[in-house]
Enzyme design. Structure first.
Site, short mmCIF file in Angstrom:
data_model
loop_
_atom_site.label_atom_id
_atom_site.label_comp_id
_atom_site.label_asym_id
_atom_site.label_seq_id
_atom_site.Cartn_x
_atom_site.Cartn_y
_atom_site.Cartn_z
N ASP A 15 0.71 -1.25 0.47
CA ASP A 15 0.26 -0.09 -0.02
C ASP A 15 0.78 1.59 -0.02
O ASP A 15 0.58 2.27 0.86
CB ASP A 15 -1.17 -0.33 1.12
CG ASP A 15 -1.79 -1.31 1.30
OD1 ASP A 15 -1.92 -2.00 1.10
OD2 ASP A 15 -1.63 -2.08 2.52
N GLU A 184 -11.63 0.83 -2.35
CA GLU A 184 -10.62 1.24 -1.39
C GLU A 184 -9.58 2.13 -1.86
O GLU A 184 -9.33 3.03 -2.70
CB GLU A 184 -10.81 -0.48 -0.89
CG GLU A 184 -9.39 -0.86 -1.58
CD GLU A 184 -9.61 -2.23 -0.77
OE1 GLU A 184 -9.44 -2.36 0.01
OE2 GLU A 184 -9.05 -2.76 -1.68
#
Length: 500
Positions: A15, A184
């Protein structure tokens, strides 16, 4: 023409988000339940990166992370530079949205501050609108905690970054977009008079990168897919950050999920089309090799892996599997990592031990070697080199009930509650051994040991496995059965990782 090859970070830097300050680029990534957390990487060319520190010394609240919580903790941080300070926001799915900030990337960083409390609040990203002075925050949702997913919520935020100023509004509903699911990881920007949200959908292994734009922060937003696998080998190319060089080049850093290797980081060219939408990669497909950014050439660099443990200290590449306590590692006048054999009722299961010192599994075929000496007279005391995931395997030394030290090789399947032998124990004269794990294609691991007669293979090949969200880890540990009194220590020296 100088070129680079993806991935530019071939290990589990999950991420990623990136920021530029002057001529320097900085990247952070998820660290989940490990401490220290929020790694800080630096580059001058977006291709060669070094690890320069961590922004989070310990996870809070302290009591929640005294024991391992491998898939919890720090999820999907956002990295920003505002008001001459570095800012990192992240979501803890069990607690809420936190931030830390610092005047320089090497600190000092503030203690975590809870911006918004709540279950399932993940992937936050702030925006300070330099034109109006307003501040905003967007975040996603984890269904496992909140019962909600596939939507993005927006807030007005206090300009000092300490709190949100409203109850929040649903600004993008993925359920209303045909074919979209698991929306997301939003990253929020202001560009060319538009509010932009770059956000992935479709799941980490199979999804795509989306872009959303609106004239107002609270919407309505229109969407477009701007990066997807197509006929490349890069599955699920998404979730990352946009950065612009000083000379105006645009680049996008994102991850690719690679099983036990975790989420490796790719660098994609990016430009803005005549219709005002971003174009990422090769017309929306990931590039494998590409012309390097137009930045001054830099020497090859990568985050450190080797360690001689000078004075008993370990390098920045290492993190514990929970908040550390005094006495786990002892500093001394020589070289070598000296770990106390911590007494534990969970000595049979490395997944439950907080005192495993870990670093990321290399993303290419590699050999890991380390020398180990066991300084313990305690029956059952053990220490070793591990590949740690939902299943684990390790090789090392153990003091037997008869007093001798043995080379042991143990493993546990993902569903097993305790380890068992992968091979028969063998005597280790002098309580010393050189350990080796060869990590081949598909993260298949071959264990070897050398007690002075040359390397010998041990047990069958072990296929490394990830946790749910975390790639497999390399680990060093020392442990002893539950009881009272000091149980001795183990010393690790000359750890080396090299390509095969």
């Amino acid at each position: 023409m100088r070129t680079y090859t993806n991935p530019v970070l071939n290990a589990d830097w999950s991420d990623p988000d990136v920021v530029r300050v002057g001529d320097d680029f900085y990247l952070t990534a998820s660290s989940f339940g490990r401490a220290p957390g929020l790694p800080l990487l630096h580059s001058r060319d977006l291709v060669n990166w070094t690890l320069v520190g961590h922004a989070l010394e310990r996870l809070e609240p302290e009591a929640e992370f005294r024991t391992p919580r491998h898939d919890c903790g720090v999820w999907a941080p956002a990295f920003r530079y505002h008001d001459e300070r570095f800012w990192i926001f992240w979501g803890d799915p069990d607690q809420g949205i936190f931030q830390v900030n610092a005047p320089a990337v090497r600190g000092p960083w503030t203690r975590p501050h809870l911006v918004k409390a709540g279950k399932g609040l993940i992937d936050p990203c702030p925006l300070w609108d330099e034109e109006t002075g307003d501040a905003y925050l967007v975040h996603a949702w984890a269904k496992s905690r909140s019962g909600v997913k596939n939507r993005l919520t927006g807030h007005r935020m206090h300009p000092d970054g300490t709190e949100v100023l409203d109850e929040g509004k649903l600004i993008v509903d993925g359920n209303r977009i045909p074919g979209w699911f698991t929306l997301e990881g939003p990253k929020l920007y202001k560009h060319d008079g538009w509010f932009w949200i770059l956000a992935p959908a479709g799941g980490v292994e199979t999804g795509w990168q989306g872009a959303f734009r609106s004239r107002g922060f609270f919407g309505p937003y229109e969407e477009r897919i701007v990066l997807e696998q197509r006929d490349t080998d890069v599955n699920g190319p998404h979730q990352g950050g946009w950065v612009r060089t000083r000379t105006g080049e645009d680049w996008f850093l994102h991850f690719q999920q690679r099983g036990a290797y975790g989420r490796v980081v790719h660098l994609q060219p990016m430009r803005w089309g005549s219709d005002g939408w971003p174009l990422i990669g090769d017309d929306g497909a990931p590039v494998a090799v590409h012309e390097a950014p137009g930045l001054p050439p830099q020497p090859p660099a990568a985050p450190a892996t080797d360690d001689d443990f000078p004075g008993g200290r370990f390098g920045r590449q290492w993190s514990w599997t929970a908040n550390p306590r005094d006495g786990w590692a002892t500093q001394h006048s020589g070289d070598g990592l000296r770990l106390s054999c911590l007494r534990s009722a969970d000595a049979h299961d490395l997944r439950r031990l907080p005192n495993v010192l870990t670093q990321r599994l290399p993303g290419t075929p590699s050999a890991v070697e380390v020398d180990l000496t066991l300084h313990s007279e305690e029956p059952g005391a053990r220490a070793g080199l591990a590949v740690l995931g939902d299943a684990f395997g390790w090789i090392g030394l153990q003091r037997g009930s008869e007093g001798a030290v043995h080379v042991v090789h143990r493993f546990a399947e993902a569903v097993a509650e305790a380890e068992r032998d992968a091979d028969h124990p063998r005597l280790a004269p002098g309580g010393r051994v050189r350990l080796r794990i060869e990590i081949g294609a598909g993260a298949r691991c071959r264990f070897l040991y050398d007690t002075g007669r040359g390397p010998r293979p041990s047990g069958p090949v072990f296929a490394a496995t990830p946790w749910r969200w975390v790639g497999a880890l390399l680990g060093l540990f020392a442990v002893a059965p539950a009881g009272t009194g000091h149980a001795g220590a183990a010393t690790f020296t000359h750890l080396r990782i090299h390509s095969l």
